[in-house]
Motif scaffolding. Structure first.
Motif, PDB file in Angstrom:
ATOM      1  N   SER A 166     -27.603  73.884  -7.180  1.00  0.00           N
ATOM      2  CA  SER A 166     -27.117  72.537  -6.861  1.00  0.00           C
ATOM      3  C   SER A 166     -26.586  71.878  -8.129  1.00  0.00           C
ATOM      4  CB  SER A 166     -28.249  71.688  -6.289  1.00  0.00           C
ATOM      5  OG  SER A 166     -29.212  71.405  -7.302  1.00  0.00           O
ATOM      6  N   THR A 192     -25.631  62.150 -16.337  1.00  0.00           N
ATOM      7  CA  THR A 192     -26.069  61.957 -14.951  1.00  0.00           C
ATOM      8  C   THR A 192     -25.030  61.244 -14.096  1.00  0.00           C
ATOM      9  OG1 THR A 192     -27.148  59.837 -15.453  1.00  0.00           O
ATOM     10  CG2 THR A 192     -28.485  61.828 -15.702  1.00  0.00           C
ATOM     11  N   LEU A 195     -24.400  62.807 -10.743  1.00  0.00           N
ATOM     12  CA  LEU A 195     -25.588  63.228 -10.015  1.00  0.00           C
ATOM     13  C   LEU A 195     -26.124  62.120  -9.115  1.00  0.00           C
ATOM     14  CD1 LEU A 195     -27.445  65.026 -12.961  1.00  0.00           C
ATOM     15  CD2 LEU A 195     -25.851  66.021 -11.309  1.00  0.00           C
ATOM     16  N   ASP A 196     -26.900  62.515  -8.110  1.00  0.00           N
ATOM     17  CA  ASP A 196     -27.498  61.545  -7.195  1.00  0.00           C
ATOM     18  C   ASP A 196     -28.661  60.838  -7.887  1.00  0.00           C
ATOM     19  OD1 ASP A 196     -30.247  62.868  -6.346  1.00  0.00           O
ATOM     20  OD2 ASP A 196     -28.750  64.474  -6.343  1.00  0.00           O
ATOM     21  N   PRO A 197     -29.125  59.698  -7.333  1.00  0.00           N
ATOM     22  CA  PRO A 197     -30.169  58.906  -7.999  1.00  0.00           C
ATOM     23  C   PRO A 197     -31.458  59.667  -8.263  1.00  0.00           C
ATOM     24  CG  PRO A 197     -29.096  57.581  -6.320  1.00  0.00           C
ATOM     25  CD  PRO A 197     -28.559  58.970  -6.168  1.00  0.00           C
ATOM     26  N   THR A 199     -31.906  62.959  -8.681  1.00  0.00           N
ATOM     27  CA  THR A 199     -31.696  63.934  -9.757  1.00  0.00           C
ATOM     28  C   THR A 199     -31.529  63.220 -11.096  1.00  0.00           C
ATOM     29  OG1 THR A 199     -30.581  65.377  -8.168  1.00  0.00           O
ATOM     30  CG2 THR A 199     -30.316  65.911 -10.489  1.00  0.00           C
ATOM     31  N   THR A 200     -30.884  62.050 -11.073  1.00  0.00           N
ATOM     32  CA  THR A 200     -30.738  61.252 -12.288  1.00  0.00           C
ATOM     33  C   THR A 200     -32.101  60.897 -12.860  1.00  0.00           C
ATOM     34  OG1 THR A 200     -28.606  60.324 -11.642  1.00  0.00           O
ATOM     35  CG2 THR A 200     -29.925  59.031 -13.192  1.00  0.00           C
TER      36      THR A 200
END
Length: 268
Positions: A166, A192, A195-197, A199-200
């Motif tokens: 991913s 980040t 990236l989604d929240p 994953t951030t």
């Protein structure tokens, strides 16, 4: 929520050479006729996270590219001044740039795994450095993936293509690739933003653990992120360093009105 009020932070004005990972002295940089960095002087403290903030085009990414000489790759780049790492001015013509880039790792805005296996991605730099023994490579790959909090997710698929991961996993793989060389400094350029929240948040927590073993410099446009993850923050505007302080001070009691206007959203 802003994670402010960190403790035991040394004021930047009191940092000694022994506490400094990167020292920048009167650094100026031009791309052709464009004067991009203007008389930058600052010390990046060891084993801390330093955030560079400011509008797009203010020189943040150009500055961190000075720390591993990536700007050399651009035609018309000229610079004056010093960037001192390990007591040596890396702008010297005597600098071994390949060794420098092993010592100062870089992670870019978008994950950029190589078109090869997860394993080969992590040990790519080691092989370039001449490491060939399989046991040493295996140990280094495992160690780097554990440091990047990725080992448990990929240990049973190390020889699958890295592109099957991913986006967030790919970014952690790129971090592991840099960590395999045991860098003294890790540069993160908007790591980040793609990236989604969730994953951030994972990457931000990773920074907190990684600073125990290396110095981290992050470029970010996200004020909340800078306040959450950094121990020190530097605000840039049009190629100049406007204000630099520990993050608690800069975000709660900035000295310059220009800094206050930027962090409160009045411009930028």
């Amino acid at each position: 929520m802003l994670k402010l009020f960190k403790h035991n932070i040394q004021p930047v004005s009191e940092l000694s050479s022994a506490q400094t990972a990167v020292e920048v002295n009167a650094l100026n940089l031009w791309f052709g006729d464009k004067h991009v960095l203007k008389d930058i002087t600052m010390r990046i403290p060891k084993n801390n996270v330093t955030a560079l903030i400011g509008q797009s085009g203010c020189g943040k990414s150009t500055l961190i590219n000075c720390f591993n000489r990536l700007n050399d790759l651009y035609d018309g780049c000229q610079y004056k001044g010093e960037v001192i790492i390990d007591g040596k001015n890396i702008n010297s013509k005597k600098t071994n740039v390949s060794r420098l880039r092993a010592k100062v790792g870089m992670v870019f805005q978008r994950p950029n795994p190589f078109p090869m296996s997860i394993y080969e991605n992590v040990c790519y730099g080691l092989k370039l450095q001449g490491v060939r023994e399989r046991r040493n490579l295996d140990d280094a790959v495992e160690s780097a993936l554990k440091q990047a909090a990725l080992w448990d997710e990929v240990k049973d698929r190390l020889f699958e293509p890295a592109m099957t991961l991913s986006g967030g996993q790919q970014q952690r793989l790129v971090i592991a690739r840099a960590l395999s060389l045991k860098p003294e400094v890790l540069l993160l350029d908007e790591p980040t933003s793609a990236l989604d929240p969730l994953t951030t948040l994972f990457i931000e927590e990773l920074m907190e653990s990684l600073k125990k073993q290396c110095t981290i410099v992050i470029v970010t446009h996200n004020m909340q992120q800078a306040a959450r993850v950094s121990d020190y923050t530097a605000f840039f505007h049009q190629g100049k360093l406007v204000e630099y302080a520990d993050s608690d001070t800069l975000f709660t009691m900035p000295e310059k009105k220009q800094t206050e206007d930027y962090i409160t959203g009045r411009y930028g």
